[in-house]
Design a protein around this motif. Structure first.
Motif, PDB file in Angstrom:
ATOM      1  N   TYR A 150       0.838  -1.201   0.000  1.00 61.12           N
ATOM      2  CA  TYR A 150       0.000   0.000   0.000  1.00 61.12           C
ATOM      3  C   TYR A 150       0.870   1.247   0.000  1.00 61.12           C
ATOM      4  O   TYR A 150       1.845   1.334   0.724  1.00 61.12           O
ATOM      5  N   GLY A 151       0.530   2.217  -0.846  1.00 60.26           N
ATOM      6  CA  GLY A 151       1.252   3.475  -0.908  1.00 60.26           C
ATOM      7  C   GLY A 151       2.430   3.483  -1.854  1.00 60.26           C
ATOM      8  O   GLY A 151       3.129   4.485  -1.947  1.00 60.26           O
ATOM      9  N   PHE A 152       2.694   2.400  -2.592  1.00 61.13           N
ATOM     10  CA  PHE A 152       3.849   2.334  -3.476  1.00 61.13           C
ATOM     11  C   PHE A 152       3.486   2.180  -4.942  1.00 61.13           C
ATOM     12  O   PHE A 152       4.187   1.550  -5.697  1.00 61.13           O
ATOM     13  N   GLY A 153       2.376   2.741  -5.374  1.00 65.05           N
ATOM     14  CA  GLY A 153       2.048   2.745  -6.795  1.00 65.05           C
ATOM     15  C   GLY A 153       1.028   1.702  -7.195  1.00 65.05           C
ATOM     16  O   GLY A 153       0.545   0.923  -6.370  1.00 65.05           O
ATOM     17  N   PRO A 154       0.698   1.692  -8.470  1.00 66.72           N
ATOM     18  CA  PRO A 154      -0.361   0.800  -8.954  1.00 66.72           C
ATOM     19  C   PRO A 154       0.136  -0.620  -9.207  1.00 66.72           C
ATOM     20  O   PRO A 154       1.309  -0.846  -9.481  1.00 66.72           O
ATOM     21  N   ALA A 155      -0.792  -1.549  -9.108  1.00 67.38           N
ATOM     22  CA  ALA A 155      -0.542  -2.927  -9.523  1.00 67.38           C
ATOM     23  C   ALA A 155      -0.943  -3.027 -11.000  1.00 67.38           C
ATOM     24  O   ALA A 155      -1.967  -2.483 -11.408  1.00 67.38           O
ATOM     25  N   VAL A 156      -0.137  -3.714 -11.796  1.00 64.31           N
ATOM     26  CA  VAL A 156      -0.334  -3.751 -13.240  1.00 64.31           C
ATOM     27  C   VAL A 156      -0.354  -5.191 -13.718  1.00 64.31           C
ATOM     28  O   VAL A 156       0.447  -6.018 -13.276  1.00 64.31           O
ATOM     29  N   ALA A 157      -1.287  -5.498 -14.638  1.00 64.44           N
ATOM     30  CA  ALA A 157      -1.320  -6.787 -15.333  1.00 64.44           C
ATOM     31  C   ALA A 157      -1.618  -6.511 -16.801  1.00 64.44           C
ATOM     32  O   ALA A 157      -2.489  -5.692 -17.110  1.00 64.44           O
ATOM     33  N   GLU A 158      -0.884  -7.161 -17.712  1.00 66.11           N
ATOM     34  CA  GLU A 158      -1.040  -6.910 -19.139  1.00 66.11           C
ATOM     35  C   GLU A 158      -1.336  -8.200 -19.890  1.00 66.11           C
ATOM     36  O   GLU A 158      -0.677  -9.220 -19.676  1.00 66.11           O
ATOM     37  N   CYS A 159      -2.320  -8.137 -20.763  1.00 67.70           N
ATOM     38  CA  CYS A 159      -2.687  -9.255 -21.638  1.00 67.70           C
ATOM     39  C   CYS A 159      -2.042  -9.023 -22.996  1.00 67.70           C
ATOM     40  O   CYS A 159      -2.338  -8.027 -23.658  1.00 67.70           O
ATOM     41  N   SER A 160      -1.163  -9.922 -23.409  1.00 64.91           N
ATOM     42  CA  SER A 160      -0.462  -9.785 -24.687  1.00 64.91           C
ATOM     43  C   SER A 160      -1.016 -10.779 -25.688  1.00 64.91           C
ATOM     44  O   SER A 160      -1.257 -11.934 -25.362  1.00 64.91           O
ATOM     45  N   GLY A 161      -1.186 -10.324 -26.913  1.00 65.55           N
ATOM     46  CA  GLY A 161      -1.687 -11.180 -27.981  1.00 65.55           C
ATOM     47  C   GLY A 161      -0.711 -11.199 -29.145  1.00 65.55           C
ATOM     48  O   GLY A 161       0.492 -11.029 -28.962  1.00 65.55           O
ATOM     49  N   ALA A 162      -1.252 -11.357 -30.344  1.00 62.12           N
ATOM     50  CA  ALA A 162      -0.443 -11.394 -31.555  1.00 62.12           C
ATOM     51  C   ALA A 162      -1.038 -10.429 -32.575  1.00 62.12           C
ATOM     52  O   ALA A 162      -2.058  -9.794 -32.333  1.00 62.12           O
ATOM     53  N   LEU A 163      -0.421 -10.347 -33.749  1.00 58.00           N
ATOM     54  CA  LEU A 163      -0.837  -9.394 -34.763  1.00 58.00           C
ATOM     55  C   LEU A 163      -2.286  -9.592 -35.188  1.00 58.00           C
ATOM     56  O   LEU A 163      -3.069  -8.654 -35.222  1.00 58.00           O
ATOM     57  N   LEU A 164      -2.677 -10.800 -35.490  1.00 53.61           N
ATOM     58  CA  LEU A 164      -4.033 -11.066 -35.971  1.00 53.61           C
ATOM     59  C   LEU A 164      -5.023 -11.374 -34.862  1.00 53.61           C
ATOM     60  O   LEU A 164      -6.228 -11.385 -35.101  1.00 53.61           O
ATOM     61  N   VAL A 165      -4.548 -11.649 -33.666  1.00 51.72           N
ATOM     62  CA  VAL A 165      -5.437 -11.956 -32.538  1.00 51.72           C
ATOM     63  C   VAL A 165      -4.988 -11.164 -31.306  1.00 51.72           C
ATOM     64  O   VAL A 165      -4.397 -11.704 -30.388  1.00 51.72           O
ATOM     65  N   PRO A 166      -5.262  -9.840 -31.272  1.00 49.68           N
ATOM     66  CA  PRO A 166      -4.887  -9.057 -30.096  1.00 49.68           C
ATOM     67  C   PRO A 166      -5.692  -9.474 -28.875  1.00 49.68           C
ATOM     68  O   PRO A 166      -6.838  -9.902 -28.983  1.00 49.68           O
ATOM     69  N   ALA A 167      -5.089  -9.390 -27.728  1.00 50.58           N
ATOM     70  CA  ALA A 167      -5.729  -9.800 -26.474  1.00 50.58           C
ATOM     71  C   ALA A 167      -6.447  -8.623 -25.837  1.00 50.58           C
ATOM     72  O   ALA A 167      -6.071  -7.466 -26.026  1.00 50.58           O
ATOM     73  N   ARG A 168      -7.473  -8.922 -25.062  1.00 48.01           N
ATOM     74  CA  ARG A 168      -8.263  -7.918 -24.353  1.00 48.01           C
ATOM     75  C   ARG A 168      -8.416  -8.307 -22.894  1.00 48.01           C
ATOM     76  O   ARG A 168      -8.436  -9.477 -22.558  1.00 48.01           O
ATOM     77  N   VAL A 169      -8.537  -7.321 -22.031  1.00 51.93           N
ATOM     78  CA  VAL A 169      -8.886  -7.538 -20.629  1.00 51.93           C
ATOM     79  C   VAL A 169     -10.403  -7.466 -20.565  1.00 51.93           C
ATOM     80  O   VAL A 169     -10.984  -6.420 -20.770  1.00 51.93           O
ATOM     81  N   TYR A 170     -11.066  -8.612 -20.337  1.00 52.66           N
ATOM     82  CA  TYR A 170     -12.520  -8.562 -20.276  1.00 52.66           C
ATOM     83  C   TYR A 170     -13.027  -8.422 -18.846  1.00 52.66           C
ATOM     84  O   TYR A 170     -14.180  -8.071 -18.641  1.00 52.66           O
ATOM     85  N   ALA A 171     -12.196  -8.638 -17.852  1.00 57.49           N
ATOM     86  CA  ALA A 171     -12.536  -8.418 -16.453  1.00 57.49           C
ATOM     87  C   ALA A 171     -11.253  -8.425 -15.645  1.00 57.49           C
ATOM     88  O   ALA A 171     -10.216  -8.884 -16.115  1.00 57.49           O
ATOM     89  N   TYR A 172     -11.310  -7.884 -14.438  1.00 57.33           N
ATOM     90  CA  TYR A 172     -10.166  -7.947 -13.539  1.00 57.33           C
ATOM     91  C   TYR A 172     -10.653  -7.952 -12.109  1.00 57.33           C
ATOM     92  O   TYR A 172     -11.795  -7.585 -11.819  1.00 57.33           O
ATOM     93  N   GLU A 173      -9.793  -8.429 -11.226  1.00 58.65           N
ATOM     94  CA  GLU A 173     -10.113  -8.458  -9.808  1.00 58.65           C
ATOM     95  C   GLU A 173      -8.878  -8.087  -9.013  1.00 58.65           C
ATOM     96  O   GLU A 173      -7.755  -8.219  -9.499  1.00 58.65           O
ATOM     97  N   VAL A 174      -9.097  -7.593  -7.816  1.00 55.12           N
ATOM     98  CA  VAL A 174      -8.011  -7.191  -6.932  1.00 55.12           C
ATOM     99  C   VAL A 174      -7.935  -8.181  -5.784  1.00 55.12           C
ATOM    100  O   VAL A 174      -8.931  -8.474  -5.142  1.00 55.12           O
ATOM    101  N   ASP A 175      -6.731  -8.709  -5.554  1.00 55.92           N
ATOM    102  CA  ASP A 175      -6.489  -9.684  -4.499  1.00 55.92           C
ATOM    103  C   ASP A 175      -5.640  -9.008  -3.424  1.00 55.92           C
ATOM    104  O   ASP A 175      -4.499  -8.645  -3.669  1.00 55.92           O
TER     105      ASP A 175
END
Length: 109
Positions: free
Chosen positions: A82-107
């Motif tokens: 707590y107090g040290f910046g954001p938590a980050v998660a990235e979904c990586s895809g490919a050229l013809l099939v880019p990835a999307r974040v369709y939901a997220y949760e905080v643990d």
């Protein structure tokens, strides 16, 4: 020849319909109470950044639910005290099939 082209066109349209369906059913746009999240674009994908106010425990991390077409997976971000910046998660895809974040949760940890 026309029949073959018609079958090919129907196959392409149905394939595009399958790849668009999970993105249109996107949910989970809101962060839990005490947190605020923001989605952002990356090359061939999407990421989510979440910042939380101090709560129970020592810190938190974000878990992104990713999809591209018919594939679904999770990406777990790093632990952030707590107090040290954001938590980050990235979904990586490919050229013809880019990835999307369709939901997220905080643990909280």
């Amino acid at each position: 020849m026309r029949r073959k082209l018609a079958v090919l066109a129907v196959a392409v349209f149905s394939l595009l319909g399958l790849s668009v369906a999970p993105a249109s059913a996107a949910g989970g746009d809101f962060a839990p109470p005490g947190c605020f999240g923001e989605r952002y674009g990356i090359l061939f994908g999407q990421g989510v950044s979440v910042s939380c106010f101090p709560g129970e425990g020592y810190g938190y991390r974000v878990i992104a639910h990713c999809s591209n077409g018919s594939a679904f997976w999770f990406v777990v971000g790093d632990f952030v005290p707590y107090g040290f910046g954001p938590a980050v998660a990235e979904c990586s895809g490919a050229l013809l099939v880019p990835a999307r974040v369709y939901a997220y949760e905080v643990d909280e940890i």
